[in-house]
Design a protein around this motif. Sequence first.
Motif, PDB file in Angstrom:
ATOM      1  N   GLY A  18      -8.290   2.473   7.560  1.00  0.00           N
ATOM      2  CA  GLY A  18      -9.719   2.713   7.743  1.00  0.00           C
ATOM      3  C   GLY A  18     -10.004   4.003   8.488  1.00  0.00           C
ATOM      4  O   GLY A  18     -10.982   4.085   9.244  1.00  0.00           O
ATOM      5  N   ASN A  78       0.809  -1.222   0.000  1.00  0.00           N
ATOM      6  CA  ASN A  78       0.000   0.000   0.000  1.00  0.00           C
ATOM      7  C   ASN A  78       0.841   1.270   0.000  1.00  0.00           C
ATOM      8  O   ASN A  78       0.289   2.371   0.032  1.00  0.00           O
ATOM      9  CB  ASN A  78      -0.922   0.005   1.216  1.00  0.00           C
ATOM     10  N   SER A 103      -9.960   8.570   8.499  1.00  0.00           N
ATOM     11  CA  SER A 103     -10.293   9.715   7.631  1.00  0.00           C
ATOM     12  C   SER A 103      -9.633  10.976   8.193  1.00  0.00           C
ATOM     13  O   SER A 103     -10.287  11.984   8.429  1.00  0.00           O
ATOM     14  CB  SER A 103     -11.812   9.901   7.547  1.00  0.00           C
ATOM     15  N   ASN A 139      -4.793   6.455   5.266  1.00  0.00           N
ATOM     16  CA  ASN A 139      -6.211   6.447   5.633  1.00  0.00           C
ATOM     17  C   ASN A 139      -6.921   5.234   5.040  1.00  0.00           C
ATOM     18  O   ASN A 139      -7.724   4.576   5.711  1.00  0.00           O
ATOM     19  CB  ASN A 139      -6.885   7.733   5.158  1.00  0.00           C
ATOM     20  N   SER A 140      -6.612   4.932   3.797  1.00  0.00           N
ATOM     21  CA  SER A 140      -7.257   3.801   3.125  1.00  0.00           C
ATOM     22  C   SER A 140      -6.864   2.483   3.786  1.00  0.00           C
ATOM     23  O   SER A 140      -7.713   1.617   4.018  1.00  0.00           O
ATOM     24  CB  SER A 140      -6.857   3.803   1.648  1.00  0.00           C
ATOM     25  N   LEU A 141      -5.590   2.343   4.129  1.00  0.00           N
ATOM     26  CA  LEU A 141      -5.111   1.099   4.717  1.00  0.00           C
ATOM     27  C   LEU A 141      -5.636   0.903   6.139  1.00  0.00           C
ATOM     28  O   LEU A 141      -6.025  -0.211   6.515  1.00  0.00           O
ATOM     29  CB  LEU A 141      -3.578   1.092   4.731  1.00  0.00           C
ATOM     30  N   GLU A 161      -3.262   9.896   2.224  1.00  0.00           N
ATOM     31  CA  GLU A 161      -4.423   9.257   1.588  1.00  0.00           C
ATOM     32  C   GLU A 161      -4.303   7.734   1.644  1.00  0.00           C
ATOM     33  O   GLU A 161      -5.268   7.029   1.966  1.00  0.00           O
ATOM     34  CB  GLU A 161      -4.541   9.728   0.136  1.00  0.00           C
ATOM     35  N   ALA A 162      -3.106   7.212   1.343  1.00  0.00           N
ATOM     36  CA  ALA A 162      -2.897   5.773   1.357  1.00  0.00           C
ATOM     37  C   ALA A 162      -2.993   5.215   2.784  1.00  0.00           C
ATOM     38  O   ALA A 162      -3.529   4.119   2.997  1.00  0.00           O
ATOM     39  CB  ALA A 162      -1.534   5.442   0.755  1.00  0.00           C
TER      40      ALA A 162
END
Length: 734
Positions: A724, A662, A726, A720-722, A717-718
């Motif tokens: 979960g 990621n 914000s 946050n995605s990994l 951004e990455a």
Amino acid sequence: MEDSCGLITPQRLPVPLQSVEVQVDVMDHVATVVSTLLYQNKEKKHIETVFVFPMPSEAAICHFSAKVGQTLIVAEVKEKNQVSLGRDYDDVLSSGQRAFLMEKSDQRPDIFSINVGSLPPGESASIRVEYVTELDVQADEALRFCLPAVLNPRYQPAGQISLVTSVPSSLVPYDLSFLARVQSARLISKVESNCTMDPLEYLSQDQTAASVKLAAGHKFDRDVELLIYYKDTHEPSAVVEAGWYPEKQCTLMGDSAVMLSLYPEFPDMSTSIGEFVCLLDRSGSMSGDRLDTLLFLLKSLPLGCYFNIYSFGSSFEQIFPKSVEYKQKTMEEALKKVEKMQADLDGTEILAPLKHIYSQSCIPNQPRQLFVFTDGEVANTKEVINLVKSNSGSQSRCFSFGIGGGASTALINGLAKEGGGYAQFITGSDQMESKVIQSLRFAMQPSVVDISVKWDLPKGVSATVLSPPLTCIFQGQRSLLYAQLTGQNKEAAEGCVTVKYSLAGRPTENKLNFSLKPTEDTGLTVHRLAARSLIRSLEQGQGGRRGQIDDAKKKKIIDLSVQSGVRSSFTAFIAVNKTSGEAIQGPLLRIPLPKISYVQFYNEELDGSCVLCPEECGGPRSREEQGPLLELVSLQTASGCWELEPAFAKAVGKTSKDLENNRPSNVSYKSMWATILALVWLHGLKADAKDEWELLVMKAVTWLQSQNASGLAECVEAANSLLGCSVQKNALGI
């Protein structure tokens, strides 16, 4: 228990306690505490009794009485040399009279001893003690009140073992009735306790008055802690209290008195320089997870500073021969030695290591910031505080931490006050890390100098300041000032106080406008605390020696003490038989404070954890048991960044493969990716522990900014995605 506080015999045997009733009236930042304790002589003979009890060092006793049978004896403040010595004490007792004298130990000022006299067989003694005290402000802006368990011994040097302040409720033969009433100009948000309480009951529609009770049947098996939360606690405020009309005007008790709660505001000017020295108690109070607090402290230190760690018990040790520069190598060496520390140094001999620390030359341009962690149970409190006082200044400050409910308030508050630092108390389930980090924030602030307070009052009204001059202030710290208001002005109803000071060469001022109209139904809490403040200032004299007090100052102290009912070094509480209206005759027996011996309540099979309160005292726990936050903190480097390694992946709940897959394709700098992941994880998943990790994050942000690397937005951004989350990039401060 061989020895205890409470009602005891001269042979230090306890008189059975039947019940305890306590009422606390909190007004803004101060409280009046009334305790009624019932004892009974279950022996078949008369016994001589002494009442020994602990209380906050900042408190002022304003009432003591003892009712034995139908006889009520009340203590009144009198000048000591006016007391008639008359007959021998034994003759007084044999004639059925009772004499008692309240004495305060010079070395242990939070322990008081009162000679109550003879208690007939089967007879009960009802003792009523009233005192006023200031309430400490905690890291989360709560006001803290602590009611110590009556049987609350203190440590004596030379190898004796301290007693825990919690015992099984099955061993406590009496209940505690506890009521607290709170009143403030601010809205009362909530009241919390370490004991089971009935729901908070508001007494006014605007929620500025409330009451709370302990749940029925509560056993007084541990210290009772109350945390009071106001809305906008940090805002400055004033409480004006009307004088006592029987007293003449132009006297402290006859005039109005004002208490100012000041919170000077100035920009955050944290510095990365300093010599940070930790002095750690290893006599038992710092066992288990409490040692992990050092991890947060060490990881939060700034690059470029110097540090060292001392530990003490009956002897003392140090990690480095002298303070060393803070960098990755020295930090790792210190952490390895801290991890091996056990609470295995019996005793609490703090004076010797303090002398050694102060004998070391200060490092040029690195102000010394001393952090003292102790259960505070020592008998030579005065000597310890005087040592810190003689070594304090803008280049040396002392920050103190009282561990456990039995910590001596005299020692902890005295170290901070005379050392120009800040005092913290950690009991029960307190988050020790957040309080330590708060003090570290204060220690990283430059010294505030040239402090002055200016009053602007209507014509005909004047203020006489009764508090010692402000010598140190910190961002977010409360300071209480007392003053006597003389004169009246019917046309103007407001006054103004301006606090001026200099910070890093920059002059600053803060103003507080307040109403001169007295608050209703406040009693004399403010007056008595103001009197206590002035008496202590006068008693210190030049150089703090009683012998240097001249006759005029001595007379002022005596007059003020008698008028306010607050004891001084030249006065004492003398017994008056209110039933007959006559003063008790006979010499005043001074029974020495008991040299309390202790029982060791530790189970070796639990590696030092306490049998009676293992949850409070704790024992060594593995990092896995302590959770991922501590694991993540332990992996941060001294520079502030994190490395992409398997242990890091485990701490954030992912695998190494997850982190690699990621990572943004345009980011080759693995340390930057790991550091962004850590920041997002902390902000997104551990926001409730912000007080603990905030300085760690500041170091990480500083490191990121120093890299001048691109791709930060993609990393956030990455991450946050990994994870979960914000979390916004600007929320991270990068």
